[in-house]
Design an enzyme around this catalytic site. Sequence first.
Site, short mmCIF file in Angstrom:
data_model
loop_
_atom_site.label_atom_id
_atom_site.label_comp_id
_atom_site.label_asym_id
_atom_site.label_seq_id
_atom_site.Cartn_x
_atom_site.Cartn_y
_atom_site.Cartn_z
N ARG A 61 5.98 -134.04 -56.57
CA ARG A 61 4.78 -133.74 -57.25
C ARG A 61 3.57 -133.48 -56.24
O ARG A 61 3.85 -133.46 -55.09
CB ARG A 61 4.26 -134.83 -58.11
CG ARG A 61 4.88 -135.38 -59.21
CD ARG A 61 4.65 -136.52 -59.85
NE ARG A 61 3.26 -136.66 -59.99
CZ ARG A 61 2.69 -137.93 -60.09
NH1 ARG A 61 3.31 -139.01 -59.95
NH2 ARG A 61 1.30 -138.04 -60.68
N SER A 84 0.45 -134.27 -55.57
CA SER A 84 -0.44 -135.07 -55.29
C SER A 84 -0.59 -135.85 -53.91
O SER A 84 0.54 -135.53 -53.26
CB SER A 84 -0.62 -136.62 -56.26
OG SER A 84 0.61 -137.25 -55.79
N THR A 130 -8.03 -153.02 -64.37
CA THR A 130 -6.64 -152.32 -64.08
C THR A 130 -6.16 -151.92 -65.36
O THR A 130 -6.72 -152.49 -66.53
CB THR A 130 -5.66 -153.60 -63.65
OG1 THR A 130 -4.31 -152.78 -63.60
CG2 THR A 130 -5.42 -154.67 -64.46
N LEU A 135 -0.45 -153.17 -68.06
CA LEU A 135 -0.28 -154.43 -68.87
C LEU A 135 0.38 -155.44 -67.88
O LEU A 135 -0.09 -156.56 -68.19
CB LEU A 135 0.53 -153.89 -69.81
CG LEU A 135 0.14 -153.43 -71.19
CD1 LEU A 135 0.94 -153.05 -72.12
CD2 LEU A 135 -1.41 -153.90 -71.68
N ARG A 178 -0.05 -155.94 -64.77
CA ARG A 178 -1.17 -156.93 -64.02
C ARG A 178 -2.20 -157.68 -64.88
O ARG A 178 -2.50 -158.71 -64.58
CB ARG A 178 -1.95 -155.83 -63.06
CG ARG A 178 -0.86 -155.23 -62.18
CD ARG A 178 -1.50 -153.90 -61.46
NE ARG A 178 -0.64 -153.26 -60.54
CZ ARG A 178 -0.87 -152.19 -59.95
NH1 ARG A 178 -1.73 -151.42 -60.48
NH2 ARG A 178 0.21 -151.53 -59.18
N LYS A 179 -2.72 -156.96 -65.90
CA LYS A 179 -3.57 -157.49 -66.59
C LYS A 179 -3.03 -158.87 -67.20
O LYS A 179 -3.69 -160.13 -67.32
CB LYS A 179 -3.76 -156.72 -67.92
CG LYS A 179 -4.84 -157.46 -69.08
CD LYS A 179 -5.09 -156.29 -70.15
CE LYS A 179 -6.18 -156.82 -71.15
NZ LYS A 179 -6.24 -155.96 -72.11
N GLY A 219 -7.04 -143.31 -63.47
CA GLY A 219 -7.34 -142.25 -62.62
C GLY A 219 -6.61 -142.28 -61.28
O GLY A 219 -5.71 -143.57 -61.25
N VAL A 221 -6.00 -143.03 -57.26
CA VAL A 221 -6.37 -144.05 -56.21
C VAL A 221 -7.86 -143.97 -55.87
O VAL A 221 -8.68 -144.73 -55.99
CB VAL A 221 -5.50 -144.25 -54.97
CG1 VAL A 221 -5.99 -145.17 -54.17
CG2 VAL A 221 -3.98 -144.42 -55.48
N GLN A 222 -8.15 -142.83 -55.34
CA GLN A 222 -9.64 -142.59 -55.17
C GLN A 222 -10.77 -142.80 -56.27
O GLN A 222 -11.65 -143.14 -56.20
CB GLN A 222 -9.80 -140.93 -54.30
CG GLN A 222 -11.08 -140.93 -53.80
CD GLN A 222 -11.32 -141.87 -52.72
OE1 GLN A 222 -10.62 -141.87 -51.55
NE2 GLN A 222 -12.26 -142.80 -52.67
N ARG A 235 -10.06 -144.34 -58.84
CA ARG A 235 -10.15 -145.91 -59.15
C ARG A 235 -11.32 -146.82 -58.10
O ARG A 235 -11.87 -147.42 -58.60
CB ARG A 235 -8.85 -146.55 -59.23
CG ARG A 235 -8.17 -146.19 -60.57
CD ARG A 235 -6.76 -146.71 -60.78
NE ARG A 235 -5.83 -145.92 -59.92
CZ ARG A 235 -4.50 -146.52 -59.54
NH1 ARG A 235 -4.44 -147.80 -59.73
NH2 ARG A 235 -3.90 -145.77 -58.68
#
Length: 527
Positions: free
Chosen positions: A9, A11, A122, A125, A127-128, A145, A147-148, A150
Site C-alpha cells: 500500500r 501509506s 479508539t 472494539l 481496545r474499547k 483516521g 495515525v497523524q 488521530r
Amino acid sequence: MNTIRIGTRDSQLALWQAIQVQNKLNQLGYKTELVPLKATGDVILDKPLYELGITGVFTRHLDIAMLRGEIDIAVHSMKDVPTILPKGIVQAAVLERANFHDILVYKDNLDFLNATHGIVATSSLRRKAQWLNRYPHHHVESLRGNVQTRLNKLATNDWNGAIFAAAGLERINLRPENSLDLDWMVPAPAQGVIMITAMAENLPILAACEKINHKETEICSRIERDFLNLLEGGCSAPIGALAQLDKDNQSINFTGILLSQDGTKKIEVHRHVAVTEANSIAKSCADEVIAQGGKQIMQMDGRTFKVKVLSTKVLTPAQCALFSDEFEVSCQPFIKTETNTLAPEVIKTIQPHVIFTSKNAVQALLENFSADQLRFENLYCVGEETTKLVEEKFGKVTTTAPSSQALAEAIIPLLKGQKVTYFCGNKRLGHIARQFADKEIELQEIEVYQTHLCPTKVQDEIDAVLFFSPSAVESFIQQNNTNKLAFCIGESTAQTAKKYFEKVHVARSPRIEDVIAEAQQSLMKQL
C-alpha cells in the site's frame, strides 16, 4: 532470478514496512523494486473474487495484483490480513515482531485513570471493550483516521487520551513522550508483525523469503491467528491473543481473551506449554473460551458490528457484493427522474455537435426516439459510464471528461464558431452554459428529463453516505444530519457535498465501483 517486485500500500507506514523487507532482501544480494499500489476496485479475473477467497479490504488490491502477475510478493501488517488467504497465495515469511503493545497517548497527566470520570478515544472494539472492563465508569469516544489524523484529533478534543498500536507510531517516529504501554491489554492477534505473501507456485520467491523469515515470530503469530480463526472472530468481535516464547525457545506462554462489546463480560484463558504442543494450543484455548460461554457472549452482541453505509441510489446485486463482510449496506433513492415528452420535430433541430453529461439524458432521449432516428456527427460526454452507453447506442465519442466543467474546458477551443446541442435535465449545474457564454459557440439546451428530490429520513445510524449526483446531496440534507463521511462519484457532486459535510471523498474515476472502492479503503483505515 529477476528483480523481485514488492507490492505495498502507499501509506507512510506501509511503505516503511515494505522498505524493511526490501533492505533485508537487498542485503542477501537480491534485486528488488517497490510497487506502491492504491485500491482501485475489483478487476476482471478468470474467476470471481469470492471463489478465490479475496476478502480483506486492506489486502484485496495487493492480492489481485499478485494473481495478475504484477508483483512477486506483498507486504502487509499481519493483523490486517484475513486468517484464510486467497487460493494460490501463501504466507512466505514474517519479520521479527516489533512492540506488540497497545499504548495510551495522554494529554496533561494520568490522574484521570484514578478518577470516576475519564474520556479516551479508539474505534477498535477490542481496545474499547478491554478499557471499559478495566475502567467501567469511563467514556470511550470513536476515533478514526490515519495515525497523524488521530493524533491531531486527540490534540483538538477534550479527551484525556487515545489508544494506538505502539508499533505503528514507533515505526514512523510519531510516538509522543506522553505515552504509556498498556501491558495489561491483550493485543490483536499478530499485532506488530510484518507479513510477506507470495504465490504458492513461485518456488524461487518462496526460497528467497524463507531466508528472512523469523521462525519464533512465525510460531507465535500462527498460534494467535489460529485462535482468532477458531473463534470465527473479525473486526466485529473483541478478541485478543498473545503468544510468547520463553527465552530458551522451549516453551510458550499464551493468553487469549474474548469480551462483550460493552466490556461487562470477559473470558480470558492462559496456557504455558512446551513448543512441541504449539500446533494444539490455539484449539485447546478456543475450546476453553467456548466452554466458558464464549458463544453466548458473541450471540449476545449479535456479532453485528459493521460499518454502516447508505447508498443514495439503488445498487445492483453485483455492486453490493463488492462490499466485504465488515460492511452493512442499505440503499435509498433520494432522487427520481421523469422523462420529458419531446416533439418529433426536435430531431430536426439537433446540431452537429452533441453533449451528454449523464446516462439519464441518453436513456430519456431513447424513450422518445429510436437509435436509428438519432444520427450525431460529433459526440462529447462526461463520465465513463455515460460514454460507454453513448458509444453503444450512437457511435464513437470524440471527447470524454470526468466532469461537465472539465468537458467544457476541453472542447471550447475545438468548437469556436460552431453550433452545439446539449441534452440535459432540469437540475443541471450550468457549467456548460456559463463556460460557453461569450465563446462564439451557439448552445442549444434541450431538457429531456426532470429530476425530482425525494427527501427521506434515515432511521438507522450510518457511518457514511455514497452520493452519485449533486441533487442527491441536496435531497439527503433536507431531513438528515451531516455528521458522516461523504463519498462522491465526481468533483461536481463533491463540491455540493462540501457545503454540508466536513469530510468528503471523491472516487478516483466517476464509476460506481470506484466510489465503493474508495469508501471501503477509507473506512477500513479508520477502524
